[in-house]
Write an enzyme that holds these catalytic residues in place. Structure first.
Site, PDB file in Angstrom:
ATOM      1  CB  ALA A   1     -72.179  20.330 -51.491  1.00 59.12           C
ATOM      2  CE  LYS A   2     -64.382  19.579 -53.987  1.00 56.33           C
ATOM      3  NZ  LYS A   2     -63.687  19.016 -52.823  1.00 56.33           N
ATOM      4  N   GLY A   3     -68.442  22.486 -55.728  1.00 54.38           N
ATOM      5  CA  GLY A   3     -68.781  23.429 -56.778  1.00 54.38           C
ATOM      6  C   GLY A   3     -67.582  24.236 -57.195  1.00 54.38           C
TER       7      GLY A   3
END
Ligand code: NAD
Length: 414
Positions: A99-101
């Site tokens: 994931a990334k954000g």
């Protein structure tokens, strides 16, 4: 950015002869969340930012990836980086997906209280989709242990005591020993494996390092400790070189005090753009994306490149270097030490048991050594370069886990 990051995936998917529909399934994020973050800033103005979280794949476990606070942060960036996290966690075989954000704000020009407010608002709105068994953020560009501590606190207000919701926390707040130096240590570990394979010792090689931040400085310190000569280092302020080997601890102390390598008296100054083509055995790019590109790749003199940074080599440069016979230890393997110790932090949080630094380092060395061997084995199996092999290994691991979860009428093998 998204399209470029898929180049290596498709190269590996071609090796595995993956059908288009499987590629699409593996590349498409599971969920993308965008939230509006409105705060009253310290000066009384109303400020509005956008927050993103792209959750790419959780076939192998809860999703894991950094939170970046940067004006250029957007969905495309988050998606490309989330994708890479899926492959990185699979290569080092930690039980996570990717994931990334982040938030499109610039904390360097904001009062700290505003950074605190945007972080709280982000967590408040993301609390249903993050958590210790779903998605576990970590520090990335412009976020740090302090921000992770705020996230843990805010999330725990809703879910109860939850140190495992983020990693990279302060030591006093359930962080892990060894996390700070972990990515640099992993760089040293994979270089050790490559040198052993070539029958060389650290004492025999010279090393040039681009970037002297968290990754570059820790890698340089540890590589020098093992006996190699760090003959050139460059950062955003300039470059410093010494053929006899730089005194890396002294350079580290200088950079702590002065904010950059410029002015360090233990070597000769040079223009930082020269570092990529420095006459050395090992090059560690640990600063920028696309530092090695089609216009400088042919002039690289190192025979081993260890990618401390994410994406330091463009696909065109990668091809040129492979043709030259340069061994590239790719980012998804070489800089995975950080996420590996993040995993150790999460394990300690869940078990409510603290490991000492010696144990963290020993477990990290073991994981990185095993990951290098696994990638090497795949490279041998298909007669391919280490980057493509790392992607093949990761796609196989993720694909097999995904297939083991469901019943299909048609058999798919990986
Ligand atoms: P950092 O901000 O601590 O350090 C960045 C370094 O790059 C600084 O020394 C800076 O001076 C240098 N730099 C900037 N512009 C430069 C230029 N033009 N020429 C030479 N040097 C320049 O960042 P970091 O945490 O060390 O991360 C470096 C890279 O490693 C990034 O690509 C990051 O995504 C990647 N990475 C970091 C971690 C981690 O745990 N920190 C983990 C995986 C990957």
């Amino acid at each position: 950015m998204l399209a470029e990051s898929h180049v290596y995936f498709h190269k590996a998917a071609d090796v595995l002869d993956l059908p288009d529909n499987v590629r699409t399934i593996l590349l498409t994020p599971r969920r993308t969340v965008k939230v509006e973050i409105a705060i009253e800033s310290e000066d009384g103005e109303l400020q509005v930012y956008n927050g993103y979280r792209v959750q790419h794949n959780m076939a192998r476990g809860p999703m894991k990836g950094g939170l970046r606070y940067h004006p250029a942060m957007d969905e495309d960036h988050a998606a490309a980086l989330a994708n890479l996290m899926t492959w990185k966690t699979a290569v080092v075989d930690v039980p996570y997906g990717g994931a990334k954000g982040g938030i499109d704000c610039d904390p360097r020009s904001m009062p700290e209280r505003d950074v605190f407010q945007v972080t709280r608002s982000f967590v408040e709105q993301m609390k249903e989709v993050i958590g210790p068994t779903t998605d576990i953020p970590a520090p990335d560009v412009n976020t740090n242990a302090k921000v992770m501590g705020w996230i843990m606190n805010e999330y725990s207000k809703y879910a109860g005591f939850s140190p495992g919701v983020v990693t990279g926390k302060p030591l006093e707040l359930f962080g892990s020993e060894g996390r700070d130096a972990a990515t640099g240590r992993g760089v040293m570990d994979v270089l050790a494996a490559a040198l052993e394979e070539q029958g060389k010792s650290f004492e025999e090689v010279t090393v040039a390092v681009q970037g002297f931040g968290n990754v570059g400085s820790n890698a340089a310190l540890l590589i020098a400790e093992r006996g190699a000569k760090i003959i050139a280092v460059a950062d955003h302020t300039g470059g410093v070189a010494n053929e006899k080997g730089l005194d890396v601890p002294a350079l580290d102390a200088w950079v702590d005090e002065h904010g950059g390598v410029k002015g360090f008296s233990g070597g000769e100054a040079f223009d930082n753009s020269e570092i990529i083509t420095w006459d050395c055995d090992v090059l560690v790019p640990a600063a920028l994306e696309a530092a090695i590109h089609k216009d400088n790749a042919a002039d690289v003199k190192a025979s081993i490149i260890v990618e401390g940074a994410n994406g330091p080599t463009t696909p065109e440069a990668d091809e040129i270097l492979n043709k030259k016979g340069v061994l590239i230890i790719p980012d998804i393997l070489a800089n995975a030490g950080g996420v590996t110790v993040s995993y150790f932090e999460w394990v300690q949080n869940i078990q409510q048991f603290r490991w000492d630094e010696e144990r963290v380092n020993a477990e990290l060395d073991k994981k990185m050594g095993r990951a290098y061997s696994a990638v090497r084995e795949v490279a041998g199996e298909f007669d391919i370069d280490m980057r493509t092999a790392a992607f093949v290994l990761a796609i196989r691991r993720v694909g097999k886990a995904a297939l083991a979860r469901i019943h299909l009428k048609t058999e798919l093998t990986l």
